[in-house]
Design an enzyme around this catalytic site. Structure first.
Site, PDB file in Angstrom:
ATOM      1  NE  ARG A 130     -10.445  -7.774  18.094  1.00  0.00           N
ATOM      2  CZ  ARG A 130     -11.383  -7.783  17.180  1.00  0.00           C
ATOM      3  NH1 ARG A 130     -12.165  -6.725  17.032  1.00  0.00           N
ATOM      4  NH2 ARG A 130     -11.544  -8.820  16.378  1.00  0.00           N
TER       5      ARG A 130
ATOM      6  CE  LYS B   8     -15.784  -9.677  17.420  1.00  0.00           C
ATOM      7  NZ  LYS B   8     -16.515  -8.859  16.410  1.00  0.00           N
TER       8      LYS B   8
END
Length: 350
Positions: A288, A325
């Protein structure tokens, strides 16, 4: 003296003795009744008998000696015959034996030489195989597989994981033929593979344009893992800024890097084409950090920033809180340089 004469002598002596015995009153006194001629005949007859017996004995002894001599002669003749045959045959057999030994020695020498060559080739191929296996897996893991032993799953309390990719890779790939694109990636990542040898890191894998590296495993290195990956990231970013894209003069390769630190689990899954895999939230968060980063920048989490602060020679700038996310809001940082390194990332330009 013949046997018949000897028997006559014995009969004559027996006759004289019978007469003398019949003429006497007792069997003890024989001499007074034998006349002188008879006594002399008796004596001569006895001497003749003794001579005959002696001659016969000597004759028998002589005959026996001749027989023994014949036997000895026959035996010696046989021995000489055997010796003669051996003397004639031995040189031939010796020549054949020597030739056979010589031929056998040549065969053994040739076989030994061939075995030495084959052994050297086998040793060379084994080294190549071991080198290739160690390039694919950690050495301890590779040794377990070679020994047909199970590879234990291992937990690590603190490691750092690095991800990088090429921004707009899909649009870039569309401008190349497949083989040209493969050459591009192979050239770039061969440079990366050469650089990581200078750091205490382990290359996990490449998937497409993604490049994954870890530090702190399989060999633990205290809190140096974040610093090793941050140093590597600065080095690779410097390389990327000077990398020339084939057929795209003036276009810069846009590398994007993300790093996160935390616990993880490492193990080998399956038997076919085994790979050393990392599992845990640390891996997901590092991914991420890369995907939420920007081109030509090194994006790190707060946990990595804290370890870099302990090392006290990295330069970081806060990015602030961002939505990640699957993770929610996170405070992240940019690594822009380090002490002793001329290369520095200018955030204003990027």
């Amino acid at each position: 003296m013949s046997d018949a004469s000897l028997l006559n002598k014995l009969d004559y002596i027996d006759h004289l003795l019978d007469d003398a015995t019949n003429s006497s009153t007792s069997g003890i006194q024989l001499a007074p009744y034998i006349t002188l001629p008879d006594a002399m005949d008796l004596t001569n007859s006895i001497l003749d008998i003794i001579d005959a017996l002696a001659y016969d004995c000597f004759d028998r002894i002589n005959q026996t000696s001749k027989n023994q001599a014949a036997i000895v002669y026959n035996e010696n003749a046989l021995a000489f015959a055997i010796l003669a045959v051996v003397s004639l045959v031995f040189p031939v057999l010796g020549a054949v034996y020597i030739r056979s030994v010589s031929t056998m020695s040549e065969v053994i020498s040739a076989y030994a030489g061939d075995m030495m060559v084959k052994s050297a080739e086998l040793s060379f191929e084994k080294k190549r195989t071991d080198t290739l296996l160690v390039q694919m897996l950690p050495q301890a893991v590779a040794q377990c597989l070679v020994n047909n032993q199970p590879v234990p799953t291992e937990s690590f309390d603190s490691v750092s994981v690095y991800f990088s990719d090429i921004v707009d890779f899909d649009s870039l790939a569309a401008t190349y033929e497949p083989l040209e694109l493969i050459d591009l990636l192979n050239t770039l990542y061969t440079i990366f593979d050469t650089e990581i040898d200078n750091y205490d890191v382990y290359k996990v894998e490449t998937i497409g344009d993604a490049y994954m590296v870890a530090s702190g495993l399989p060999n633990r290195n205290g809190n140096r893992h974040a610093g090793e990956l941050a140093s590597l990231a600065l080095c690779l970013m410097s390389t990327a800024t000077t990398f020339e894209l084939p057929s795209h003069r003036g276009r810069q390769l846009l590398l994007r890097i993300g790093i996160h630190s935390g616990p993880c689990v490492a193990c080998v899954i399956g038997l076919k084409m085994p790979r050393y895999c990392l599992f845990g939230d640390t891996v997901n968060t590092a991914s991420r950090m890369e995907s939420s980063g920007k081109a030509l920048r090194i994006h790190v989490s707060s946990s990595t920033k804290e370890i870099l602060d302990e090392l006290q020679y990295f330069h970081c700038i806060s990015r602030g809180h961002i939505e990640v996310k699957g993770k929610g809001s996170m405070h992240t940082w940019w690594v822009v340089g380090r002490d002793g390194l001329d290369f520095r990332i200018d955030l204003a330009e990027t």
